[in-house]
Design a protein around this motif. Structure first.
Motif, PDB file in Angstrom:
ATOM      1  N   GLY A  49       1.827   9.436 -15.996  1.00  0.00           N
ATOM      2  CA  GLY A  49       1.661   8.030 -16.353  1.00  0.00           C
ATOM      3  C   GLY A  49       1.786   7.114 -15.154  1.00  0.00           C
ATOM      4  N   LEU A  50       2.796   7.376 -14.313  1.00  0.00           N
ATOM      5  CA  LEU A  50       2.988   6.577 -13.104  1.00  0.00           C
ATOM      6  C   LEU A  50       1.811   6.728 -12.161  1.00  0.00           C
ATOM      7  N   ARG A  51       1.356   7.956 -11.993  1.00  0.00           N
ATOM      8  CA  ARG A  51       0.232   8.215 -11.087  1.00  0.00           C
ATOM      9  C   ARG A  51      -1.030   7.466 -11.540  1.00  0.00           C
ATOM     10  N   MET A  52      -1.329   7.535 -12.842  1.00  0.00           N
ATOM     11  CA  MET A  52      -2.538   6.900 -13.357  1.00  0.00           C
ATOM     12  C   MET A  52      -2.464   5.377 -13.224  1.00  0.00           C
ATOM     13  N   LYS A  53      -1.300   4.796 -13.518  1.00  0.00           N
ATOM     14  CA  LYS A  53      -1.142   3.343 -13.405  1.00  0.00           C
ATOM     15  C   LYS A  53      -1.271   2.898 -11.951  1.00  0.00           C
ATOM     16  N   ALA A  54      -0.619   3.619 -11.041  1.00  0.00           N
ATOM     17  CA  ALA A  54      -0.711   3.267  -9.623  1.00  0.00           C
ATOM     18  C   ALA A  54      -2.157   3.388  -9.128  1.00  0.00           C
ATOM     19  N   ALA A  55      -2.848   4.417  -9.583  1.00  0.00           N
ATOM     20  CA  ALA A  55      -4.244   4.610  -9.164  1.00  0.00           C
ATOM     21  C   ALA A  55      -5.134   3.486  -9.672  1.00  0.00           C
ATOM     22  N   SER A  56      -4.891   3.013 -10.891  1.00  0.00           N
ATOM     23  CA  SER A  56      -5.720   1.940 -11.439  1.00  0.00           C
ATOM     24  C   SER A  56      -5.524   0.644 -10.650  1.00  0.00           C
ATOM     25  N   ILE A  57      -4.296   0.394 -10.205  1.00  0.00           N
ATOM     26  CA  ILE A  57      -4.029  -0.800  -9.389  1.00  0.00           C
ATOM     27  C   ILE A  57      -4.631  -0.632  -7.996  1.00  0.00           C
ATOM     28  N   ALA A  81       0.831  -1.202   0.000  1.00  0.00           N
ATOM     29  CA  ALA A  81       0.000   0.000   0.000  1.00  0.00           C
ATOM     30  C   ALA A  81       0.866   1.253   0.000  1.00  0.00           C
ATOM     31  N   SER A  82       1.944   1.238   0.769  1.00  0.00           N
ATOM     32  CA  SER A  82       2.801   2.430   0.868  1.00  0.00           C
ATOM     33  C   SER A  82       3.416   2.777  -0.478  1.00  0.00           C
ATOM     34  N   LYS A  83       3.809   1.768  -1.255  1.00  0.00           N
ATOM     35  CA  LYS A  83       4.396   2.027  -2.565  1.00  0.00           C
ATOM     36  C   LYS A  83       3.367   2.601  -3.530  1.00  0.00           C
ATOM     37  N   LEU A  84       2.164   2.049  -3.497  1.00  0.00           N
ATOM     38  CA  LEU A  84       1.107   2.550  -4.377  1.00  0.00           C
ATOM     39  C   LEU A  84       0.722   3.980  -4.018  1.00  0.00           C
ATOM     40  N   LEU A  85       0.567   4.238  -2.723  1.00  0.00           N
ATOM     41  CA  LEU A  85       0.190   5.578  -2.283  1.00  0.00           C
ATOM     42  C   LEU A  85       1.260   6.602  -2.648  1.00  0.00           C
ATOM     43  N   ALA A  86       2.523   6.209  -2.514  1.00  0.00           N
ATOM     44  CA  ALA A  86       3.614   7.107  -2.871  1.00  0.00           C
ATOM     45  C   ALA A  86       3.640   7.362  -4.375  1.00  0.00           C
ATOM     46  N   ALA A  87       3.393   6.322  -5.169  1.00  0.00           N
ATOM     47  CA  ALA A  87       3.417   6.450  -6.627  1.00  0.00           C
ATOM     48  C   ALA A  87       2.314   7.372  -7.132  1.00  0.00           C
ATOM     49  N   VAL A  88       1.146   7.300  -6.508  1.00  0.00           N
ATOM     50  CA  VAL A  88       0.025   8.154  -6.927  1.00  0.00           C
ATOM     51  C   VAL A  88       0.349   9.631  -6.712  1.00  0.00           C
ATOM     52  N   GLN A  89       1.238   9.916  -5.792  1.00  0.00           N
ATOM     53  CA  GLN A  89       1.569  11.305  -5.478  1.00  0.00           C
ATOM     54  C   GLN A  89       2.845  11.804  -6.157  1.00  0.00           C
ATOM     55  N   ARG A  90       3.446  10.968  -6.974  1.00  0.00           N
ATOM     56  CA  ARG A  90       4.656  11.373  -7.692  1.00  0.00           C
ATOM     57  C   ARG A  90       4.331  12.372  -8.804  1.00  0.00           C
ATOM     58  N   ASP A  91       5.347  13.074  -9.274  1.00  0.00           N
ATOM     59  CA  ASP A  91       5.169  14.081 -10.317  1.00  0.00           C
ATOM     60  C   ASP A  91       5.385  13.457 -11.703  1.00  0.00           C
TER      61      ASP A  91
END
Length: 280
Positions: A28-36, A15-25
Motif C-alpha cells: 500500500g505504501l509503495r503504490m501510494k508513493a509511486a502515484s505521487i 524525492a528521497s522520501k518518495l524513492l525510499a517509500a517506493v522500495q519499502r516492504d
C-alpha cells in the motif's frame, strides 16, 4: 502521504522520501508513493536507479513491481532520461529473461514516446527479428496500437513486410500485417494476394486478414478482386471490404463497388449514413 496528498501538499514531499517509500516492504505504501512520484516528472532523472532496480526485479511476473514500473514510466516517457533508459531496455530486450521481455512487449505502447522516434523504432525492429512465441505476438499487438514519426514508420513498415513475406504458416504472416502503420502499400504482389485470398476465404484466418486489411492501401488489382468477389465476403466484414476498396482511391473501383452494393441484400446491414459519409 495520504494526508499530504489530500491537503494538496505533494510537492512538499522530498524525492528521497518518495524513492525510499517506493522500495519499502509494504504494498500500500509503495503504490501510494509511486502515484505521487508519477505526478512529478521533474524527478525522473533522480529516479533512474529506482527504475533500474524495479526492472531487474522482474525476474518473475511480479505484479506489484511491474505495476509500479508502468505507473512511473507512462507519465515520464517523454523525459530525456526515461526515453534513453527505455530505449536501452529495448535494444537489449532479446537477451533478457522471458518475464522482462513479456512485460516490455505488453507495455511498449504506453512507455515509449508518442509518436515513436526513429531511434526507438530501430531498436524495436532489431528485437522483433529475435522475438518469438508469446513475446512476438505481444510485441506485434503493441505495435498496432502505436503512432510513429515518419522515418520510424518507414522502418517499422519495412521490417513487418519483410518478415510477413517470409513467414509461415499464413497465420503468422497475417498477424505481422495487422501491425503495419496505417495506409501502407504492399508492394509485394504475392503477399498482397495472400492477404486478399485469406480475407475472401471465410476461414479461421479471415478475422486476422480483416484486421490487416484496415492497415493497408490496396492496389487497383487487389481492390478489383474484392469487388468482384463481394458476394463471398461475410456480412460482418462487409464494412471492412468497402472501406478498403474506397481507400484505394480509384474512381472506377468506387463506381463498381456502389453498383455491386445496390444489388446486395447484405448491404442493408451497413450502418445508416455509412456509404454517404464514405463517398461524400
Amino acid at each position: 502521504l495520504i494526508a499530504l496528498e489530500q491537503l494538496g501538499r505533494n510537492q512538499s514531499i522530498t524525492a528521497s522520501k518518495l524513492l525510499a517509500a517506493v522500495q519499502r516492504d509494504h504494498r500500500g505504501l509503495r503504490m501510494k508513493a509511486a502515484s505521487i512520484l508519477a505526478d512529478r516528472p521533474e524527478l525522473a532523472a533522480e529516479s533512474i536507479s529506482l527504475l533500474q532496480s524495479l526492472w531487474k526485479r522482474l525476474e518473475t511476473d511480479n505484479k506489484t513491481d511491474s505495476k509500479i514500473l508502468a505507473q512511473l514510466l507512462n507519465p515520464w516517457r517523454d523525459t530525456e532520461a526515461v526515453s534513453r533508459l527505455v530505449n536501452d531496455w529495448i535494444t537489449k530486450a532479446s537477451s533478457e529473461n522471458l518475464a522482462r521481455q513479456r512485460w516490455l512487449a505488453s507495455q511498449l505502447s504506453s512507455i515509449t514516446s508518442k509518436p515513436l522516434p526513429a531511434d526507438q523504432a530501430r531498436s524495436i525492429t532489431l528485437w522483433l527479428r529475435e522475438a518469438n512465441g508469446d513475446v512476438s505476438k505481444t510485441l506485434i499487438k503493441s505495435l498496432a496500437e502505436m503512432q510513429f514519426e515518419r522515418s520510424a514508420a518507414q522502418r517499422i513498415r519495412k521490417e513487418l513486410l519483410t518478415q510477413a513475406a517470409t513467414s509461415s504458416p499464413i497465420k503468422a504472416s497475417l498477424h505481422l500485417l495487422t501491425a503495419l502503420p496505417s495506409n501502407t502499400r504492399i508492394e509485394n504482389m504475392s503477399l498482397e494476394r495472400q492477404l486478399i485470398d485469406a480475407f475472401l476465404a471465410d476461414s479461421d484466418h479471415t478475422a486476422t486478414a480483416a484486421d490487416a486489411l484496415t492497415r493497408v492501401k490496396l492496389s487497383t488489382d487487389a481492390g478489383k478482386s474484392i469487388v468482384e468477389s463481394l458476394d463471398h465476403v461475410a456480412t460482418r466484414h462487409l464494412m471492412t471490404a468497402v472501406e478498403a476498396v474506397r481507400g484505394a482511391d480509384e474512381p472506377s473501383l468506387d463506381r463498381q463497388m456502389l453498383n455491386r452494393l445496390a444489388d446486395m441484400p447484405a448491404a442493408r446491414s451497413l450502418p445508416d449514413g455509412f456509404l454517404s459519409s464514405l463517398y461524400k
